[in-house]
Enzyme design. Sequence first.
Site, PDB file in Angstrom:
ATOM      1  CB  CYS A   2      -7.329  -3.650   6.079  1.00  0.00           C
ATOM      2  SG  CYS A   2      -8.862  -2.760   5.870  1.00  0.00           S
ATOM      3  NE  ARG A  27      -1.976  -4.864   3.637  1.00  0.00           N
ATOM      4  CZ  ARG A  27      -1.768  -5.556   2.523  1.00  0.00           C
ATOM      5  NH1 ARG A  27      -0.570  -5.605   2.012  1.00  0.00           N
ATOM      6  NH2 ARG A  27      -2.754  -6.196   1.943  1.00  0.00           N
ATOM      7  CD1 TRP A  75      -7.995   3.026   2.145  1.00  0.00           C
ATOM      8  CD2 TRP A  75      -9.640   1.655   1.502  1.00  0.00           C
ATOM      9  NE1 TRP A  75      -8.554   3.537   0.996  1.00  0.00           N
ATOM     10  CE2 TRP A  75      -9.556   2.727   0.580  1.00  0.00           C
ATOM     11  CE3 TRP A  75     -10.602   0.672   1.291  1.00  0.00           C
ATOM     12  CZ2 TRP A  75     -10.395   2.835  -0.533  1.00  0.00           C
ATOM     13  CZ3 TRP A  75     -11.449   0.780   0.191  1.00  0.00           C
ATOM     14  CH2 TRP A  75     -11.336   1.856  -0.703  1.00  0.00           C
ATOM     15  CG  ASN A 101      -7.560  -6.708   3.713  1.00  0.00           C
ATOM     16  OD1 ASN A 101      -8.224  -5.826   3.182  1.00  0.00           O
ATOM     17  ND2 ASN A 101      -6.471  -7.225   3.161  1.00  0.00           N
ATOM     18  N   GLY A 102     -11.101  -6.754   3.621  1.00  0.00           N
ATOM     19  CA  GLY A 102     -11.952  -7.226   2.529  1.00  0.00           C
ATOM     20  C   GLY A 102     -13.368  -6.745   2.687  1.00  0.00           C
ATOM     21  CD  GLU A 489       3.039   6.423 -12.992  1.00  0.00           C
ATOM     22  OE1 GLU A 489       1.917   6.004 -13.269  1.00  0.00           O
ATOM     23  OE2 GLU A 489       3.568   6.250 -11.876  1.00  0.00           O
ATOM     24  CE  LYS A 493       3.607   7.516  -8.756  1.00  0.00           C
ATOM     25  NZ  LYS A 493       2.652   6.777  -9.407  1.00  0.00           N
ATOM     26  CD  GLU A 496      -0.694   7.774  -6.573  1.00  0.00           C
ATOM     27  OE1 GLU A 496       0.243   7.438  -7.298  1.00  0.00           O
ATOM     28  OE2 GLU A 496      -1.407   6.941  -5.981  1.00  0.00           O
ATOM     29  CG  HIS A 512      -8.230  15.703 -32.408  1.00  0.00           C
ATOM     30  ND1 HIS A 512      -8.758  15.937 -33.648  1.00  0.00           N
ATOM     31  CD2 HIS A 512      -6.999  15.167 -32.630  1.00  0.00           C
ATOM     32  CE1 HIS A 512      -7.908  15.540 -34.588  1.00  0.00           C
ATOM     33  NE2 HIS A 512      -6.826  15.072 -33.982  1.00  0.00           N
ATOM     34  CE  LYS A 615       3.103   0.329  -2.739  1.00  0.00           C
ATOM     35  NZ  LYS A 615       3.456   1.336  -3.756  1.00  0.00           N
TER      36      LYS A 615
HETATM   37  C1  AGP Z   1       0.303   4.065  -8.029  1.00  0.00           C
HETATM   38  O1  AGP Z   1       0.977   5.182  -7.604  1.00  0.00           O
HETATM   39  C2  AGP Z   1      -0.895   3.703  -7.337  1.00  0.00           C
HETATM   40  N1  AGP Z   1      -0.834   3.800  -5.955  1.00  0.00           N
HETATM   41  C3  AGP Z   1      -1.772   2.627  -7.937  1.00  0.00           C
HETATM   42  O2  AGP Z   1      -2.219   3.136  -9.151  1.00  0.00           O
HETATM   43  C4  AGP Z   1      -1.195   1.201  -8.172  1.00  0.00           C
HETATM   44  O3  AGP Z   1      -0.228   1.231  -9.161  1.00  0.00           O
HETATM   45  C5  AGP Z   1      -2.354   0.262  -8.554  1.00  0.00           C
HETATM   46  O4  AGP Z   1      -3.280   0.219  -7.507  1.00  0.00           O
HETATM   47  C6  AGP Z   1      -1.893  -1.122  -8.902  1.00  0.00           C
HETATM   48  O5  AGP Z   1      -1.262  -1.739  -7.817  1.00  0.00           O
HETATM   49  P1  AGP Z   1      -0.440  -3.072  -8.003  1.00  0.00           P
HETATM   50  O6  AGP Z   1       0.719  -2.750  -8.876  1.00  0.00           O
HETATM   51  O7  AGP Z   1      -0.037  -3.467  -6.624  1.00  0.00           O
HETATM   52  O8  AGP Z   1      -1.351  -4.071  -8.653  1.00  0.00           O
END
Ligand code: AGP
Length: 620
Positions: A2, A27, A75, A101-102, A489, A493, A496, A512, A615
């Site tokens: 948010c 956000r 969000w 937000n929260g 990683e 990517k 998401e 394994h 984000k």
């Molecule tokens: C990464 O592409 C993500 N959107 C997510 O995993 C992110 O890295 C994670 O939420 C941690 O966020 P931060 O680095 O702001 O703590």
Amino acid sequence: MCGIVGYAGARQALDVVVEGLSKLEYRGYDSAGVAVLADGKVAWEKRAGKLANLTAALAQSPPMAGTVGLGHTRWATHGAPTDPNAHPHTDCGEHIAVVHNGIIENFADLRAQLQAAGHVISSDTDTELVAHLLEDEVAGQSAPGAGSLAAAMRAVCQRLDGTFTLVAVDARDPDVVVGARRNSPLVVGRGHGENFLASDVAAFISFTKQATEIGQDQVAEIRADSVTVTNFDGTLAQVRDFVVDWDAEAAEKAGFKWFMTKEIAEQPRAVADALVGRTDAAGRLMLDEMRLTDDELRQVDKIIVLACGTAYHAGLIAKYAIEHWCNIPCDVQLASEFRYSEPILTRTTLVIAISQSGETLDTLMAVRHAREQHCRVLSVCNVRGSSIPRESDGVVYTHAGPEIAVASTKAFLTQLVSCYVVALYLAQVQGTMFASEIDTVLDQLRAMPGAVEEVLEVMGPVREVARELAAEPCVLFLGRHVGHPVALEGALKLKELAYMHAEGFAAGELKHGPIALIEPGLPVAVVVPPPKDMAVLHDKVVSNIQEIRARGARTIVLAERGDAKVAQFADTLIELPVVPPLMQPLVATVPLQVFACELADAKGHDVDQPRNLAKSVTVE
Ligand code: AGP
């Protein structure tokens, strides 16, 4: 999660708020809304879906003139992303508008109490309850009007459990916007004859760079010409002012189709910036924001790295460097699991918390737990003045500049570089490396912007293969040593952005179990260790590639330039510059970012705002 904006000044609040929301949409983007005070009334508009839906609705509505207002991009937590559940929410008398937000955890009790007292609750949200609670508090005051909204907010906050940033306006107190925070971000922007409240400085950076941090359990009251910050008990709060160290243009797309493509392209500069000012005149490493003394660091005998998502992957890579250079055992834990795993912590344990936003609640809570257990906490963060560095003993800022795309790219590379610098500093303090060895690694790091640039110049084949694979249901990623977190990683990517099933595995684990997944045509991306410096692991990974090819996999091989042994087994070969093994993640991750971005774009997805994500994850 948010985004929140509040404004009091001389401009049309609606324009300022909508512009701010456009900067905060990363956000949360389930729904958006605004409220403006004018003629003793609160006018509002809100819509499910992205901000564009709200602006389209605003274009059809009567003009909302007024110089005090607020806005929200959501969000969803409580209640589906519908028009009625969008923020702002109002009280029964429709004097008060609130955005949040929260999560308010005692939502059910409060809702029952308010309904029993006759309030009509018209949404499924926890936020609306705050509007009604404020309504009762303001009504209970002898003279609703000047100053009463801030007092009411302080009283209401003390009845709330959970995490919240709240911003509210009251048509009877028409010059004021009030904000409150507990465990969620809120900053004040200080202009000339105007002031701002926002989840992030990006919302007001085009108006002012002067900002004030709002601390835990504090209420800020802004007017056009004043800012007053109090604690929940009403006492005046100590605040910290800061100047935002980047320009409004840094948060623009600058001709790129996506923020993500821009942020990928910015990585050489970001890596260079992460290294600026790290040595003194004598060439010795110095970390001026560190705040931990060399004496404290000399005692460190165990390191725990805490982080989530991409930042966790940076931590997994940093572990190799920390153990290699500092000879200190290093454990890397998901911040969300840390508190619940009964971690063994002592006063000589150093916790390193990595977070781009500095607001990730899982990481913040883990930091608090570590500090309660008397550990020293050093954070590696990008956003200045955010909660995690505020609550840490020391901080190393990554200097990546604003990262707007939800998928983390330049933040990851700068987290790696910053963690490496921390590891070298520890090695310097603990005497586990000679000065000349530290200099050599620093030189290797200084060569990384150039190496990343080289990678970016040859991304054509990566884009091509990404488009070819857009219809595939699944992609696997393999790597070993530091290449394993790179594989994780790459898979994250792709999940998401492309909403594809993607898994990263340690290549040695293939036999394994995961090898059962291999079937003809399955794309598998493999990060190959450097052939000279990691000859043994290199050859084992080459064998793994042969094994999966024998079962029909389509191989996308990321290998050092000139690696003849592996080239013959690559259906697609992505050549990486020759760099030392611990530096390889800085160059190997970039093609995987480009791959996911391009594939998602080919599928027609919104690359910057992938579904269900936000984000900054400020709920646990
Ligand atoms: C990464 O592409 C993500 N959107 C997510 O995993 C992110 O890295 C994670 O939420 C941690 O966020 P931060 O680095 O702001 O703590």
